[in-house]
Design a protein around this motif. Structure first.
Motif, mmCIF file in Angstrom:
data_model
loop_
_atom_site.group_PDB
_atom_site.id
_atom_site.type_symbol
_atom_site.label_atom_id
_atom_site.label_comp_id
_atom_site.label_asym_id
_atom_site.label_seq_id
_atom_site.Cartn_x
_atom_site.Cartn_y
_atom_site.Cartn_z
ATOM 1 N N ALA A 250 0.178 9.800 3.921
ATOM 2 C CA ALA A 250 0.395 9.099 5.185
ATOM 3 C C ALA A 250 -0.766 8.143 5.471
ATOM 4 O O ALA A 250 -1.930 8.496 5.300
ATOM 5 C CB ALA A 250 0.523 10.106 6.323
ATOM 6 N N HIS A 251 -0.427 6.940 5.883
ATOM 7 C CA HIS A 251 -1.433 5.926 6.207
ATOM 8 C C HIS A 251 -1.180 5.388 7.605
ATOM 9 O O HIS A 251 -0.061 5.461 8.125
ATOM 10 C CB HIS A 251 -1.362 4.744 5.226
ATOM 11 C CG HIS A 251 -1.455 5.133 3.787
ATOM 12 N ND1 HIS A 251 -2.594 5.659 3.224
ATOM 13 C CD2 HIS A 251 -0.538 5.063 2.780
ATOM 14 C CE1 HIS A 251 -2.378 5.887 1.937
ATOM 15 N NE2 HIS A 251 -1.134 5.547 1.651
ATOM 16 N N CYS A 287 -7.423 2.606 7.444
ATOM 17 C CA CYS A 287 -6.496 3.729 7.548
ATOM 18 C C CYS A 287 -7.364 4.935 7.872
ATOM 19 O O CYS A 287 -8.269 5.281 7.100
ATOM 20 C CB CYS A 287 -5.758 3.913 6.220
ATOM 21 S SG CYS A 287 -4.992 5.535 6.054
ATOM 22 N N HIS A 290 -8.050 7.761 5.323
ATOM 23 C CA HIS A 290 -8.618 7.354 4.036
ATOM 24 C C HIS A 290 -9.745 6.338 4.188
ATOM 25 O O HIS A 290 -10.099 5.649 3.230
ATOM 26 C CB HIS A 290 -7.510 6.791 3.132
ATOM 27 C CG HIS A 290 -6.402 7.756 2.900
ATOM 28 N ND1 HIS A 290 -5.072 7.467 3.116
ATOM 29 C CD2 HIS A 290 -6.445 9.064 2.504
ATOM 30 C CE1 HIS A 290 -4.343 8.542 2.847
ATOM 31 N NE2 HIS A 290 -5.145 9.521 2.483
ATOM 32 N N MET A 295 -10.225 2.740 2.206
ATOM 33 C CA MET A 295 -8.964 2.105 2.607
ATOM 34 C C MET A 295 -9.218 1.295 3.870
ATOM 35 O O MET A 295 -9.044 1.766 4.991
ATOM 36 C CB MET A 295 -7.877 3.150 2.815
ATOM 37 C CG MET A 295 -6.498 2.523 2.988
ATOM 38 S SD MET A 295 -5.162 3.683 2.689
ATOM 39 C CE MET A 295 -3.757 2.609 3.041
HETATM 40 CU CU LIG Z 1 -4.358 5.834 4.028
#
Ligand SMILES: [Cu+2]
Length: 302
Positions: A250-251, A287, A290, A295
């Motif tokens: 999931a982002h 994100c 992450h 990210m």
């Molecule tokens: Cu992510």
């Protein structure tokens, strides 16, 4: 003849710098030149010139690539090196516990020139030291104690391979890549994206378009943890659409500080999030799950 005298100078100066680290690591102390102006770290750099010619294998003359050399390094997964910016104070653990203590963590880091890198002993894996193959740096005698520290101030670009001598045949290897960080001409963007392994300084120019697309969950940062392109330039009034690949879990798309970007956290392939940028500026985002992996992204609105 020069070899032995060089060796002695190494041991003397590293002993000093270990002391300095132990004494100074609790206090703040800046990285970079001010940190080394206490003298000890830069001392270790001087023997390099004299030591190199007597050593047979300097990194530049070694035929195998860094990737090949690191292939059997414990803890190395072949991913992008962890990259640090100009003001970072990177630390490498000596004795990553989950690899029986026979690993450096992270095994590879990338830093700009004029960076002080520290190694901190975890106490795992027994006797350890940190010794560059080309003799550039050498922590001296092995030590098994938690709390032991060593540091080296990297001034010159290059690829520095090192080992813990007691465990070099068991794969206890690491590398420091000293390299100028990517530069796009947008300092805020560069500073933010130095932590994104899939950013190479390119800002994709979509200033002539009404809409632009960024992929969320693109390959990068050791998995599908990238925005692609990580840096994008658009004009005011442009709608940017983030489109999910469905890879990498999931982002979300969230502004770094207070900012307009704030999507939901979703994993499904085909999900999308849109924002229309009305004001000029550099919009930095990440994100959230992450972020530490790199990210990260940026939209420059002109
Ligand atoms: Cu992510």
């Amino acid at each position: 003849m020069p070899r032995s005298s060089t060796r002695r100078r190494f041991l003397a100066s590293t002993a000093l710098s270990t002391l300095a680290v132990t004494a100074g690591c609790v206090s703040s102390g800046n990285s970079g030149q001010s940190g080394s102006s206490n003298g000890t770290a830069t001392d270790t750099a001087t023997p390099t010139d004299t030591a190199t010619p007597t050593d047979t294998a300097t990194p530049s003359s070694t035929p195998d690539s860094l990737d090949d050399w690191l292939a059997d390094a414990n803890g190395y997964d072949g991913g992008e090196p962890q990259r640090h910016g100009p003001r970072a104070r990177p630390t490498v653990m000596v004795g990553e516990p989950t690899d029986d203590g026979l690993a450096f963590d992270p095994p590879v880091i990338e830093v700009p020139p004029m960076t002080n890198v520290r190694w901190d002993w975890t106490g795992h894996g027994g006797q350890q030291n940190v010794v560059a193959l080309d003799g550039t740096f050498d922590s001296g005698r092995t030590n098994a104690q938690l709390g032991t520290g060593y540091h080296y101030f990297f001034e010159e670009t290059g690829e520095y391979r090192y080992v813990s001598e007691p465990h070099r045949d068991e794969g206890m290897k690491g590398a420091v890549i000293v390299k100028e960080p990517p530069s796009s001409g947008y300092p805020k963007v560069d500073e933010w994206l130095v932590g994104a392994g899939n950013f190479d300084g390119t800002v994709v120019d979509r200033t002539d378009a009404d809409t632009a697309t960024v992929t969320a969950g693109a390959e990068g940062n050791g998995g599908h943890f990238g925005f692609a392109p990580p840096a994008l330039k658009v004009s005011t009034g442009t709608t940017v659409s983030w489109e999910w690949t469905g890879d990498g879990g999931a982002h979300n798309v969230v502004s770094k500080d207070d900012g307009p970007l704030d999507s939901e956290l979703v994993a499904e392939d085909g999900s999308a999030y849109e924002h229309t940028f009305e004001e000029t500026g550099s919009y930095l985002y990440h994100c959230a799950p992450h972020r530490a992996l790199g990210m990260r992204g940026a939209v420059v609105v002109e």
